[in-house]
Design a protein around this motif. Structure first.
Motif, PDB file in Angstrom:
ATOM      1  N   ALA A  45      13.784 -13.867   0.246  1.00 53.21           N
ATOM      2  CA  ALA A  45      14.311 -12.677   0.860  1.00 53.21           C
ATOM      3  C   ALA A  45      12.992 -11.742   0.579  1.00 53.21           C
ATOM      4  CB  ALA A  45      15.605 -12.111   0.341  1.00 53.21           C
ATOM      5  N   VAL A  46      13.120 -10.848   1.406  1.00 55.00           N
ATOM      6  CA  VAL A  46      12.063  -9.697   1.205  1.00 55.00           C
ATOM      7  C   VAL A  46      12.692  -8.448   1.485  1.00 55.00           C
ATOM      8  CG1 VAL A  46       9.774  -8.947   2.015  1.00 55.00           C
ATOM      9  CG2 VAL A  46      10.230 -11.591   2.081  1.00 55.00           C
ATOM     10  N   VAL A  47      12.395  -7.319   0.747  1.00 56.57           N
ATOM     11  CA  VAL A  47      12.545  -6.021   0.920  1.00 56.57           C
ATOM     12  C   VAL A  47      11.491  -5.288   0.540  1.00 56.57           C
ATOM     13  CG1 VAL A  47      14.234  -4.037  -0.037  1.00 56.57           C
ATOM     14  CG2 VAL A  47      15.108  -6.376   0.065  1.00 56.57           C
ATOM     15  N   GLY A  48      11.217  -4.246   1.469  1.00 55.55           N
ATOM     16  CA  GLY A  48      10.246  -3.205   1.305  1.00 55.55           C
ATOM     17  C   GLY A  48      10.623  -1.809   0.944  1.00 55.55           C
ATOM     18  N   TYR A  49       9.817  -0.928   1.139  1.00 56.44           N
ATOM     19  CA  TYR A  49      10.000   0.589   0.620  1.00 56.44           C
ATOM     20  C   TYR A  49       9.170   1.287   1.523  1.00 56.44           C
ATOM     21  CZ  TYR A  49      11.739   3.956  -3.028  1.00 56.44           C
ATOM     22  OH  TYR A  49      12.206   4.751  -3.719  1.00 56.44           O
ATOM     23  N   ASP A  50       9.928   2.461   1.995  1.00 54.00           N
ATOM     24  CA  ASP A  50       9.734   3.486   2.986  1.00 54.00           C
ATOM     25  C   ASP A  50      10.202   3.391   4.355  1.00 54.00           C
ATOM     26  OD1 ASP A  50       7.560   4.328   1.155  1.00 54.00           O
ATOM     27  OD2 ASP A  50       5.932   3.437   2.018  1.00 54.00           O
ATOM     28  N   ASP A  51      10.627   2.385   4.753  1.00 54.48           N
ATOM     29  CA  ASP A  51      10.979   2.237   6.250  1.00 54.48           C
ATOM     30  C   ASP A  51      10.093   2.933   6.981  1.00 54.48           C
ATOM     31  OD1 ASP A  51      12.899   1.016   7.898  1.00 54.48           O
ATOM     32  OD2 ASP A  51      14.000   3.060   7.927  1.00 54.48           O
ATOM     33  N   ILE A  52       9.116   2.516   7.281  1.00 57.59           N
ATOM     34  CA  ILE A  52       7.900   2.858   8.370  1.00 57.59           C
ATOM     35  C   ILE A  52       8.631   2.308   9.749  1.00 57.59           C
ATOM     36  CG2 ILE A  52       6.001   3.140   6.674  1.00 57.59           C
ATOM     37  CD1 ILE A  52       4.885   0.705   7.648  1.00 57.59           C
TER      38      ILE A  52
END
Length: 333
Positions: free
Chosen positions: A267-274
């Motif tokens: 699974a992959v999660v990012g940060y900022d939600d560009i």
């Protein structure tokens, strides 16, 4: 201005009033002078005005990476708010380099800007104090310096990281890799700390391993994946939490090229939600930062300190939100 006065058949003082104090001139005279300005193509020399008055309405802004859509959106929001009061924004990018950051600050000081918005990379407290002594207001954006002596606005990175890792753990992930930039950046440190705290508090033997990268871009994300996939399958993570979306998008690309199924295998999660997060080939789960609110609040804090340099510095903390998408769809176990 003399040419404009001659063309319009008015005095030099009248032209000055039209440009600087239009309320003192009749509408008919203003129209007469403006017509002369249009015919002659006159442009006011603001640099000369600033030298005479010692004042500059411009605001300088330094971001970590102008190539990151998060910072361009942040700058655009601040620019819109400042533009409502006819204060132009001059944008600089440190590129996460303290020397470039110092050069931008030197330039803004030499230009006598009225204020500076900064997402610092280096230890800049003393430099910011110097700007303040010179009458330049300062607001720290997307970071807290800890001293409380400068107004600041940011997002609760501890909470944002907790939201991300709690979501992963609840979806059955136990071996989580935090792919981030340099721990010298407070944003990276706080996101890692929040991630590790959430894993420890889960009571489910979840762990968060820190994977440092030289930069915070997609190339660094791909390289981090290559290193992780060089490990034996039993030592690989089953989830990656990236410090920003550019890293996360690089991670997604690296996993896809290597034939790793997302989210089934990892699974992959990012940060900022560009903007690119939701439109990726595999829509990216990401911690949304309220970019518009960040820019607006930063501008308002700066305007507040330009108007009254002695006002008590305020720290504003905004809340993030987890946007769940396909890249981290939960699984059992």
């Amino acid at each position: 201005m003399k040419d404009v006065a001659a063309e319009a058949g008015v005095s030099l003082g009248t032209v000055s009033n039209v440009l600087n104090r239009p309320e003192k001139v009749s509408a008919r005279t203003r129209e007469q002078v403006q017509s002369a300005i249009d015919r002659l193509g006159f442009v006011r020399n603001d640099a000369a005005r600033q030298l005479r008055s010692g004042a500059n309405q411009s605001v300088g802004m330094i971001v970590l990476d102008v190539g990151n859509p998060f910072f361009t959106d942040l700058a655009q929001s601040a620019e819109t708010r400042l533009g409502e009061l006819h204060r132009p924004l001059i944008l600089g990018s440190s590129g996460q380099d303290p020397v470039r950051e110092a050069n931008c600050l030197d330039l803004f000081e030499s230009q006598r800007v009225s204020g500076v918005l900064i997402s610092p990379v280096g230890q800049v407290q003393e430099r910011l104090r110097q700007l303040r002594r010179r009458g330049i207001a300062v607001v720290v954006v997307d970071r807290r310096l800890g001293s409380g002596e400068f107004p600041s606005v940011g997002v609760d990175d501890l909470l944002g990281a907790r939201l991300a890792v709690t979501h992963l753990v609840q979806g059955g992930r136990r071996r989580i890799a935090f792919v981030g930039g340099s721990p010298e950046l407070s944003q990276v440190r706080r996101r890692l700390a929040g991630a590790q705290a959430a894993a420890a508090e889960s009571g489910l033997d979840a762990t968060v391993e820190a994977i440092c990268t030289d930069t915070l871009d997609a190339t660094a994300g791909r390289r981090a994946v290559e290193a992780l996939l060089d490990r034996s399958p039993s030592r690989r993570p089953d989830a990656i939490f990236a410090a920003n979306d550019l890293l996360a998008l690089g991670v997604l690309q690296g996993l896809t090229l290597a034939g790793v199924a997302v989210p089934d295998e990892m699974a992959v999660v990012g940060y900022d939600d560009i903007e690119f997060a939701s439109s990726a080939a595999i829509p990216l789960t990401s911690v949304r930062q309220p970019r518009d609110a960040l820019g607006q609040v930063a501008a308002d804090l700066l305007l507040e300190h330009i108007a009254d340099p002695d006002v008590e510095p305020r720290e504003v903390i905004l809340e993030p939100e987890l946007m769940i998408r396909l890249s981290s769809t939960t699984r059992s176990g």
